[in-house]
Structures are given as C-alpha cells and as structure tokens.
Design an enzyme around this catalytic site. Structure first.
Site, PDB file in Angstrom:
ATOM      1  N   ASP A   1      -9.927   2.531   2.964  1.00  0.00           N
ATOM      2  CA  ASP A   1     -10.009   1.740   4.200  1.00  0.00           C
ATOM      3  C   ASP A   1     -10.739   2.502   5.313  1.00  0.00           C
ATOM      4  O   ASP A   1     -11.556   1.928   6.031  1.00  0.00           O
ATOM      5  CB  ASP A   1      -8.605   1.354   4.699  1.00  0.00           C
ATOM      6  CG  ASP A   1      -8.011   0.205   3.903  1.00  0.00           C
ATOM      7  OD1 ASP A   1      -8.770  -0.600   3.330  1.00  0.00           O
ATOM      8  OD2 ASP A   1      -6.767   0.106   3.856  1.00  0.00           O
TER       9      ASP A   1
ATOM     10  N   ALA B   1      -2.736  -0.311   8.397  1.00  0.00           N
ATOM     11  CA  ALA B   1      -4.170  -0.211   8.658  1.00  0.00           C
ATOM     12  C   ALA B   1      -4.443   0.739   9.810  1.00  0.00           C
ATOM     13  O   ALA B   1      -5.423   1.499   9.792  1.00  0.00           O
ATOM     14  CB  ALA B   1      -4.737  -1.598   8.958  1.00  0.00           C
TER      15      ALA B   1
ATOM     16  N   ASN C   1      -4.914   2.081  -1.380  1.00  0.00           N
ATOM     17  CA  ASN C   1      -5.484   0.736  -1.578  1.00  0.00           C
ATOM     18  C   ASN C   1      -6.282   0.643  -2.876  1.00  0.00           C
ATOM     19  O   ASN C   1      -6.776  -0.429  -3.211  1.00  0.00           O
ATOM     20  CB  ASN C   1      -6.343   0.301  -0.379  1.00  0.00           C
ATOM     21  CG  ASN C   1      -7.721   0.919  -0.397  1.00  0.00           C
ATOM     22  OD1 ASN C   1      -7.921   1.997  -0.945  1.00  0.00           O
ATOM     23  ND2 ASN C   1      -8.684   0.253   0.203  1.00  0.00           N
TER      24      ASN C   1
ATOM     25  N   LYS D   1       0.813  -1.223   0.000  1.00  0.00           N
ATOM     26  CA  LYS D   1       0.000   0.000   0.000  1.00  0.00           C
ATOM     27  C   LYS D   1       0.847   1.275   0.000  1.00  0.00           C
ATOM     28  O   LYS D   1       0.412   2.307  -0.482  1.00  0.00           O
ATOM     29  CB  LYS D   1      -0.945   0.006   1.210  1.00  0.00           C
ATOM     30  CG  LYS D   1      -2.094  -0.988   1.083  1.00  0.00           C
ATOM     31  CD  LYS D   1      -3.047  -0.882   2.262  1.00  0.00           C
ATOM     32  CE  LYS D   1      -4.059  -2.010   2.206  1.00  0.00           C
ATOM     33  NZ  LYS D   1      -5.034  -1.960   3.288  1.00  0.00           N
TER      34      LYS D   1
HETATM   35  P1  NAP Z   1       1.236  -3.962   8.922  1.00  0.00           P
HETATM   36  O1  NAP Z   1       1.386  -2.628   8.294  1.00  0.00           O
HETATM   37  O2  NAP Z   1       2.244  -5.021   8.646  1.00  0.00           O
HETATM   38  O3  NAP Z   1       1.184  -3.707  10.534  1.00  0.00           O
HETATM   39  C1  NAP Z   1       1.166  -4.783  11.429  1.00  0.00           C
HETATM   40  C2  NAP Z   1       0.948  -4.284  12.872  1.00  0.00           C
HETATM   41  O4  NAP Z   1       0.903  -5.434  13.718  1.00  0.00           O
HETATM   42  C3  NAP Z   1       2.055  -3.402  13.404  1.00  0.00           C
HETATM   43  O5  NAP Z   1       1.533  -2.507  14.351  1.00  0.00           O
HETATM   44  C4  NAP Z   1       2.972  -4.433  14.084  1.00  0.00           C
HETATM   45  O6  NAP Z   1       3.758  -3.875  15.112  1.00  0.00           O
HETATM   46  C5  NAP Z   1       1.953  -5.364  14.680  1.00  0.00           C
HETATM   47  N1  NAP Z   1       2.486  -6.699  14.898  1.00  0.00           N
HETATM   48  C6  NAP Z   1       2.718  -7.642  13.943  1.00  0.00           C
HETATM   49  N2  NAP Z   1       3.197  -8.766  14.529  1.00  0.00           N
HETATM   50  C7  NAP Z   1       3.252  -8.522  15.864  1.00  0.00           C
HETATM   51  C8  NAP Z   1       3.646  -9.273  16.992  1.00  0.00           C
HETATM   52  N3  NAP Z   1       4.083 -10.534  16.874  1.00  0.00           N
HETATM   53  N4  NAP Z   1       3.582  -8.708  18.230  1.00  0.00           N
HETATM   54  C9  NAP Z   1       3.119  -7.448  18.371  1.00  0.00           C
HETATM   55  N5  NAP Z   1       2.737  -6.659  17.343  1.00  0.00           N
HETATM   56  C10 NAP Z   1       2.798  -7.193  16.102  1.00  0.00           C
HETATM   57  O7  NAP Z   1      -0.159  -4.622   8.560  1.00  0.00           O
HETATM   58  P2  NAP Z   1      -1.548  -3.851   8.279  1.00  0.00           P
HETATM   59  O8  NAP Z   1      -1.672  -3.559   6.826  1.00  0.00           O
HETATM   60  O9  NAP Z   1      -1.644  -2.721   9.228  1.00  0.00           O
HETATM   61  O10 NAP Z   1      -2.614  -5.011   8.613  1.00  0.00           O
HETATM   62  C11 NAP Z   1      -2.821  -5.405   9.962  1.00  0.00           C
HETATM   63  C12 NAP Z   1      -4.037  -6.334  10.050  1.00  0.00           C
HETATM   64  O11 NAP Z   1      -5.212  -5.649   9.622  1.00  0.00           O
HETATM   65  C13 NAP Z   1      -3.947  -7.579   9.159  1.00  0.00           C
HETATM   66  O12 NAP Z   1      -4.463  -8.670   9.898  1.00  0.00           O
HETATM   67  C14 NAP Z   1      -4.863  -7.259   7.987  1.00  0.00           C
HETATM   68  O13 NAP Z   1      -5.428  -8.417   7.424  1.00  0.00           O
HETATM   69  C15 NAP Z   1      -5.930  -6.422   8.664  1.00  0.00           C
HETATM   70  N6  NAP Z   1      -6.610  -5.494   7.724  1.00  0.00           N
HETATM   71  C16 NAP Z   1      -7.969  -5.615   7.577  1.00  0.00           C
HETATM   72  C17 NAP Z   1      -8.621  -4.751   6.714  1.00  0.00           C
HETATM   73  C18 NAP Z   1     -10.117  -4.888   6.513  1.00  0.00           C
HETATM   74  O14 NAP Z   1     -10.636  -4.350   5.519  1.00  0.00           O
HETATM   75  N7  NAP Z   1     -10.822  -5.519   7.414  1.00  0.00           N
HETATM   76  C19 NAP Z   1      -7.925  -3.766   5.995  1.00  0.00           C
HETATM   77  C20 NAP Z   1      -6.538  -3.675   6.193  1.00  0.00           C
HETATM   78  C21 NAP Z   1      -5.880  -4.557   7.070  1.00  0.00           C
HETATM   79  P3  NAP Z   1       5.240  -3.290  14.833  1.00  0.00           P
HETATM   80  O15 NAP Z   1       5.066  -1.866  14.358  1.00  0.00           O
HETATM   81  O16 NAP Z   1       5.932  -3.397  16.145  1.00  0.00           O
HETATM   82  O17 NAP Z   1       5.865  -4.176  13.775  1.00  0.00           O
END
Ligand code: NAP
Length: 295
Positions: free
Chosen positions: A108, A136, A93, A72
C-alpha cells in the site's frame, strides 16, 4: 483471463465485502498484457474462516492472495516470513505461497508513494497531516516518515488509536508528531499536504466529510483522498474549492496492485504496459462509478 488450462496459476483477493473490487480487472488485464497464464478471483471470506482461507489457498497451490478490509492484520499469525514494510506496518495486503512457506508483504505504501510522485507531490521538508489512524493510515504514515518530511499531524476520531500510531512510528523514526481528535483541531494550523484516510465519504455516503471548516484547507498545497469511489469525495471537492490540488486513491490502488503482481510473478512490468493498464482502469472505474452513483 482468456485461456484457462492445466497450467493456469490462480491468485485471489481475500476480504469481506469484495463485490465492488477493481483488483480482478487490474490483475487480469496485466496478465493478458504480460502474456502470463494466471487468473485473479475475488474470495469473500467470513471472519471465522480467515485461517482456513489462507492455509487452504496454500494447500490448493495458489500463487498468492491479496488481503483487504477487514483482514490485513488478521492474517499476520499465518505468515512465516514478513517483509520489512509489513513488519513495520503490522499489516499484510499481499501473501505469496512459495517453497511451502507463506510470505507476507505490504504494497500500500509503495502504491501511494508512486501515485504521489507521478503527480508531482514533493514530501521533503513538508508538514503532513493525516486524517484517520486505521490500517491504511499506518501505511500512509510510515511512507511519509521515510520521506524526510518536517513533521506529522495525526487526526483521528479515537485519540488512543492515533497515539498508538505515533508510538509505533517513534520506534523507527525520530519525527515531531502532533495528535488530535477532530474536535480538538485548529483549522488554521499550517499543513502542506493532507491525506484523508478515513472511510468517511466513501460510496454510498458521498456527502460525508471528516472536515467541516473550509478554513482547514487554507494554505494547503495538496489534498489526497485514498478513497477512489466516488472519484471526487466531498473532502476533495472542498479542497478544490479552496484552490488546493487534489488526488484520489485510484492510482494508489493501481500501483499497489502492480507491485503485488511483480511479487507473485517475479517480473518487472514495463512502463508502457503500466501506462496502458492505468488508462483502461480509469475508464472502467469511473464509467462504472458514475452508473452506480446515479442508481
Ligand atoms: P480502518 O482500518 O477500518 O480505519 C478506518 C478509519 O476511519 C479509522 O481512522 C476510523 O477512526 C475512521 N472512521 C471510520 N468511521 C468514522 C466515523 N464515522 N467518524 C470518524 N472517523 C471514522 O479502514 P482502512 O483499511 O484504514 O481503510 C480506510 C479507507 O481507505 C477505506 O475507505 C478504504 O477503502 C480506503 N483504502 C484505499 C486504498 C487504496 O488503494 N486506494 C487502500 C487501503 C484503504 P477510529 O479509529 O476512531 O475508528
């Protein structure tokens, strides 16, 4: 996607992985109901091919693309015109190819806001907590900041990422924001609504939760997990056990798709069709998810 012919306009999802995406189901059903000659396909793209994928899609005359994890932000350099939301969030997105230009949008925040309002969540004057500070979370945080809330609490594993998000929000909004890591939080800090935006608890690691202390949920009105697979994450299960209302991320996904569809096809989808497709999606997604989970 019934009758593909010489006039069919193609749209596709750029991401990696894309195998489990629900977007083709949503978009192809919307197209069928709207009587629009278009087809939506998933495209699994390697990191080194993102530029070629975006420019190639434009060259092939695609109408647009959705962009998902992990690209993204990576597509930003190839966008000619960014809409306000994507500019602020610095993530795209939805790409639209028109008049030899590449337009970038972020739907989003719209998706989450619509999902929350439809379920009776009121933001005004509330203390909002966000778990996570990734891509997100940015959309969630800016969506909340626009809603006349009282204050924000950002909790993330990496403190610097949450601090950076706070600085970005402060460029646009004068809003009290506290930042913590999961190790620093006081479970008893009052919050009305908590958005879970980390990837923790997502299928297949469904027993994981970023919050361990049940006291965290005391006094909370709503817990929203933007994950939709499984339908009830451990975070939502803990919230429900504490008597907190719970919402998952399926409607967010759905309404961001509705907005993208409207952007590409320059239509407004009637409420009746929106409702019909949402019902079909719930049925499709959760039958499928249950099968996957018992594997
Ligand atoms: P991202 O940019 O990779 O961010 C991941 C987040 O999770 C960061 O805050 C990261 O923390 C944290 N994290 C990951 N692994 C972790 C762990 N083991 N312990 C603690 N914190 C952890 O991903 P994203 O795009 O934001 O997506 C996040 C989630 O939202 C996904 O499950 C995705 O499927 C969902 N989502 C849903 C929608 C929807 O339409 N419903 C839309 C977008 C995303 P750090 O900063 O410390 O790495």
């Amino acid at each position: 996607m019934t009758n593909i012919n010489g006039k069919t306009r193609t749209v596709g999802l750029i991401g990696n992985p894309v195998e489990h995406t629900l977007s083709p189901f949503i978009h192809n059903l919307l197209a069928e109901k709207m009587g629009i000659n278009t087809a939506y396909l998933p495209f699994q793209v390697k990191t080194e091919n993102v530029k070629n994928a975006v420019l190639g899609a434009k060259a092939l005359g695609l109408l647009g693309n959705n962009v998902t994890i992990p690209y993204k932000t990576d597509v930003l350099p190839f966008v000619d015109i960014l809409d306000d939301e994507a500019q602020v969030v610095q993530a795209v997105n939805t790409l639209k190819y028109k008049n030899d230009q590449i337009y970038g949008f972020n739907t989003d925040g719209y998706g989450l806001r619509t999902s929350c309002l439809n379920n009776g969540i009121i933001f005004e004057g509330k203390t909002i907590c966000i778990l996570g500070a990734g891509g997100a979370a940015k959309s969630v945080a800016f969506m909340c900041a626009k809603e006349n809330i009282k204050n924000l609490i950002l909790i993330n594993r990496t403190l610097e990422t949450a601090q950076e998000l706070r600085s970005n929000i402060h460029k646009y909004f004068d809003l009290p924001i506290d930042v913590f890591t999961f190790d620093d939080i006081d479970s008893h800090t009052r919050k009305n609504i908590c958005f879970q935006t980390t990837s923790i608890g997502m299928h297949p690691l469904i027993d994981a939760c970023p919050i361990e202390d049940p006291a965290f949920f005391n006094g909370m009105e709503w817990a929203v997990d933007i994950i939709y697979n499984p339908s009830e994450t451990k975070f939502l299960k803990m919230a429900l056990s504490a008597g907190v209302k719970a919402l998952n991320g399926l409607e967010m996904l759905f309404y961001q798709a509705v907005k993208s569809f409207e952007i590409w096809h320059e239509v407004v989808i009637p409420n009746q069709i929106v409702g019909e497709v949402l019902l079909r999606l719930c049925d499709f997604a959760y039958n499928r998810t249950i099968k996957e989970m018992v594997k």
